[in-house]
Scaffold this motif. Structure first.
Motif, PDB file in Angstrom:
ATOM      1  N   LEU A 281       0.976  -1.175   0.071  1.00  0.00           N
ATOM      2  CA  LEU A 281      -0.061  -0.018  -0.103  1.00  0.00           C
ATOM      3  C   LEU A 281       0.839   1.256   0.060  1.00  0.00           C
ATOM      4  CD1 LEU A 281      -2.732  -0.901   2.570  1.00  0.00           C
ATOM      5  CD2 LEU A 281      -2.887  -0.952  -0.015  1.00  0.00           C
ATOM      6  N   ALA A 282       2.076   1.438   0.812  1.00  0.00           N
ATOM      7  CA  ALA A 282       3.018   2.436   0.949  1.00  0.00           C
ATOM      8  C   ALA A 282       3.487   2.699  -0.663  1.00  0.00           C
ATOM      9  CB  ALA A 282       4.006   2.345   1.750  1.00  0.00           C
ATOM     10  N   TYR A 283       3.866   1.739  -1.443  1.00  0.00           N
ATOM     11  CA  TYR A 283       4.269   1.674  -2.650  1.00  0.00           C
ATOM     12  C   TYR A 283       3.297   1.854  -4.077  1.00  0.00           C
ATOM     13  CZ  TYR A 283       6.437   0.438  -7.268  1.00  0.00           C
ATOM     14  OH  TYR A 283       6.886   0.519  -8.452  1.00  0.00           O
ATOM     15  N   CYS A 284       2.416   1.023  -3.951  1.00  0.00           N
ATOM     16  CA  CYS A 284       1.556   0.880  -5.187  1.00  0.00           C
ATOM     17  C   CYS A 284       0.468   2.146  -4.834  1.00  0.00           C
ATOM     18  CB  CYS A 284       0.826  -0.466  -5.107  1.00  0.00           C
ATOM     19  SG  CYS A 284       1.967  -1.712  -5.440  1.00  0.00           S
ATOM     20  N   ALA A 285       0.044   2.401  -3.711  1.00  0.00           N
ATOM     21  CA  ALA A 285      -0.954   3.320  -3.567  1.00  0.00           C
ATOM     22  C   ALA A 285      -0.465   4.849  -2.881  1.00  0.00           C
ATOM     23  CB  ALA A 285      -2.023   2.900  -2.544  1.00  0.00           C
ATOM     24  N   GLY A 286       0.813   4.646  -2.869  1.00  0.00           N
ATOM     25  CA  GLY A 286       1.529   5.779  -2.288  1.00  0.00           C
ATOM     26  C   GLY A 286       1.131   6.467  -0.948  1.00  0.00           C
ATOM     27  N   LEU A 287       0.608   5.566  -0.009  1.00  0.00           N
ATOM     28  CA  LEU A 287       0.204   6.005   1.054  1.00  0.00           C
ATOM     29  C   LEU A 287       1.223   6.525   2.006  1.00  0.00           C
ATOM     30  CD1 LEU A 287      -2.649   3.407   2.120  1.00  0.00           C
ATOM     31  CD2 LEU A 287      -2.721   5.565   0.660  1.00  0.00           C
ATOM     32  N   ARG A 288       1.025   7.551   3.056  1.00  0.00           N
ATOM     33  CA  ARG A 288       1.635   7.862   3.993  1.00  0.00           C
ATOM     34  C   ARG A 288       1.698   7.188   4.954  1.00  0.00           C
ATOM     35  NH1 ARG A 288      -1.532  12.504   2.551  1.00  0.00           N
ATOM     36  NH2 ARG A 288      -0.424  14.244   1.518  1.00  0.00           N
ATOM     37  N   GLY A 289       2.791   7.023   5.878  1.00  0.00           N
ATOM     38  CA  GLY A 289       2.830   6.028   7.494  1.00  0.00           C
ATOM     39  C   GLY A 289       1.558   6.536   8.007  1.00  0.00           C
ATOM     40  N   GLY A 290       1.229   7.622   8.246  1.00  0.00           N
ATOM     41  CA  GLY A 290       0.142   7.869   9.029  1.00  0.00           C
ATOM     42  C   GLY A 290      -1.128   7.391   8.685  1.00  0.00           C
TER      43      GLY A 290
ATOM     44  N   ALA B  54      -2.218  14.219  -8.503  1.00  0.00           N
ATOM     45  CA  ALA B  54      -2.320  15.071  -7.333  1.00  0.00           C
ATOM     46  C   ALA B  54      -3.520  14.501  -6.309  1.00  0.00           C
ATOM     47  CB  ALA B  54      -2.470  16.500  -7.578  1.00  0.00           C
ATOM     48  N   THR B  55      -4.774  14.197  -7.001  1.00  0.00           N
ATOM     49  CA  THR B  55      -5.952  13.840  -6.322  1.00  0.00           C
ATOM     50  C   THR B  55      -5.610  12.513  -5.627  1.00  0.00           C
ATOM     51  OG1 THR B  55      -7.332  15.115  -7.969  1.00  0.00           O
ATOM     52  CG2 THR B  55      -8.210  13.324  -6.483  1.00  0.00           C
ATOM     53  N   TYR B  56      -4.813  11.802  -6.237  1.00  0.00           N
ATOM     54  CA  TYR B  56      -4.611  10.201  -5.933  1.00  0.00           C
ATOM     55  C   TYR B  56      -3.819  10.254  -4.411  1.00  0.00           C
ATOM     56  CZ  TYR B  56      -4.138   5.405  -6.196  1.00  0.00           C
ATOM     57  OH  TYR B  56      -4.316   3.805  -5.694  1.00  0.00           O
ATOM     58  N   LEU B  57      -2.898  11.157  -4.753  1.00  0.00           N
ATOM     59  CA  LEU B  57      -1.878  11.447  -3.501  1.00  0.00           C
ATOM     60  C   LEU B  57      -2.682  12.089  -2.203  1.00  0.00           C
ATOM     61  CD1 LEU B  57       1.470  12.110  -5.492  1.00  0.00           C
ATOM     62  CD2 LEU B  57       0.878   9.984  -4.214  1.00  0.00           C
ATOM     63  N   GLY B  58      -3.703  12.816  -2.625  1.00  0.00           N
ATOM     64  CA  GLY B  58      -4.242  13.568  -1.455  1.00  0.00           C
ATOM     65  C   GLY B  58      -3.776  14.964  -1.223  1.00  0.00           C
ATOM     66  N   HIS B  59      -3.107  15.473  -2.110  1.00  0.00           N
ATOM     67  CA  HIS B  59      -2.498  16.903  -2.381  1.00  0.00           C
ATOM     68  C   HIS B  59      -3.625  18.091  -2.598  1.00  0.00           C
ATOM     69  CE1 HIS B  59       1.763  15.223  -3.364  1.00  0.00           C
ATOM     70  NE2 HIS B  59       1.514  15.045  -2.262  1.00  0.00           N
ATOM     71  N   LYS B  60      -3.425  18.991  -2.005  1.00  0.00           N
ATOM     72  CA  LYS B  60      -4.450  20.129  -2.234  1.00  0.00           C
ATOM     73  C   LYS B  60      -4.296  20.664  -3.412  1.00  0.00           C
ATOM     74  CE  LYS B  60      -2.899  22.967   1.076  1.00  0.00           C
ATOM     75  NZ  LYS B  60      -2.736  24.035   1.918  1.00  0.00           N
ATOM     76  N   ASP B  61      -3.198  20.757  -4.380  1.00  0.00           N
ATOM     77  CA  ASP B  61      -3.075  21.130  -5.459  1.00  0.00           C
ATOM     78  C   ASP B  61      -1.907  20.568  -6.215  1.00  0.00           C
ATOM     79  OD1 ASP B  61      -0.705  22.587  -4.778  1.00  0.00           O
ATOM     80  OD2 ASP B  61      -2.072  24.227  -3.790  1.00  0.00           O
ATOM     81  N   ILE B  62      -1.722  20.930  -7.501  1.00  0.00           N
ATOM     82  CA  ILE B  62      -0.490  20.213  -8.164  1.00  0.00           C
ATOM     83  C   ILE B  62       0.877  20.664  -7.810  1.00  0.00           C
ATOM     84  CG2 ILE B  62      -0.456  21.984 -10.033  1.00  0.00           C
ATOM     85  CD1 ILE B  62      -0.229  19.632 -12.096  1.00  0.00           C
TER      86      ILE B  62
END
Length: 251
Positions: free
Chosen positions: A69-78, A207-215
């Motif tokens: 999940l950390a690699y394929c979905a780019g999830l943060r540890g939290g 950007a949306t997938y990673l959960g960022h506010k903007d690009i």
């Protein structure tokens, strides 16, 4: 910083020492992200499945799934630590991410291979006697009878990196667990180039997938590697070669 500036003006002003925690945090923030190779990713996953755990046979599968999940979905540890069992939608093959860094939720579609790993983990989790209510932590430790903490995940996954001979045996130097998130972005860009897709058109989705506010936040993750630069140059070469041919065909 202020005391040093004042010391330059008046040498009688003492330079206050910086605490170890502050200095360590500053060094970590200045560290360049490490982009794992495909071979290193495989070594990390293999090390997770071989993780020694005689009293908890389910732990290697747990660590493997966390890393996927950390690699394929780019999830943060939290984000990994806060996942609940009810966040997994097996029918829609999605994962709900709640309470993110920017206080907004997002639903991530997962690749078939990721879903296969997640389904296998859920079977092992149930066999280990973990609670099955939707509000229970997804990653459950039966030994401690609770979910994993952010710090606990970071420590044990860092140990996996060391066992894969990717991170030195001691110290904070070398690749980090968070670098898997950077690697996910780098590999996605690489795969888009190889597929003939213009990565720029995909950045808002990334950007949306990673959960960022903007690009702009996503651009921090765009690290130029020799391989990525070669793919970009090859795409430019092909497009550049096509343009003169089009102009020459004009009457």
């Amino acid at each position: 910083m202020v005391s040093k500036a004042m010391h330059r003006i008046d040498q009688q002003v003492p330079v206050l020492p910086i605490g170890d925690g502050v200095a360590r945090s500053a060094r970590q923030q200045q560290r360049s992200p490490y982009l794992y190779t495909d071979d290193e990713i495989q070594r990390i996953l293999h090390a997770a499945l071989l993780y020694p755990s005689p009293k908890a046979s389910w732990r290697p599968v747990t660590l493997f799934t966390m890393l996927v999940l950390a690699y394929c979905a780019g999830l943060r540890g939290g984000e990994v630590a806060r996942l609940m069992l009810g966040d997994v939608d097996l029918r829609e093959q999605t994962l709900e991410i709640r309470e993110t860094k920017f206080f907004k939720n997002r639903r991530l579609p997962l690749a078939p291979g990721v879903m296969t790993s997640l389904k296998h983990y859920l079977v092992v989790r149930e066999q280990a006697g973990a609670p099955t209510n939707p509000e229970s932590p997804l990653f459950w430790s039966p030994q401690r009878n609770c979910g994993y903490t952010v710090g606990g995940i970071r420590l044990i996954l860092t140990d996996v990196l060391r066992r894969a001979d990717i991170k030195p045996a001691r110290g904070a130097v070398g690749p980090r667990v968070h670098d898997l998130r950077h690697t996910m972005v780098g590999h996605r860009m690489r795969d888009w180039y190889k597929a003939g897709i213009n990565p720029q058109s995909k950045l808002p989705y990334l950007a949306t997938y990673l959960g960022h506010k903007d690009i702009r936040s996503t651009l921090v993750y765009l690290n130029i590697t020799p391989g990525l630069l070669q793919d970009a140059c090859e795409r430019f070469r092909k497009n550049g070669a096509a343009a003169p041919q089009t102009r020459e065909s004009l009457p």
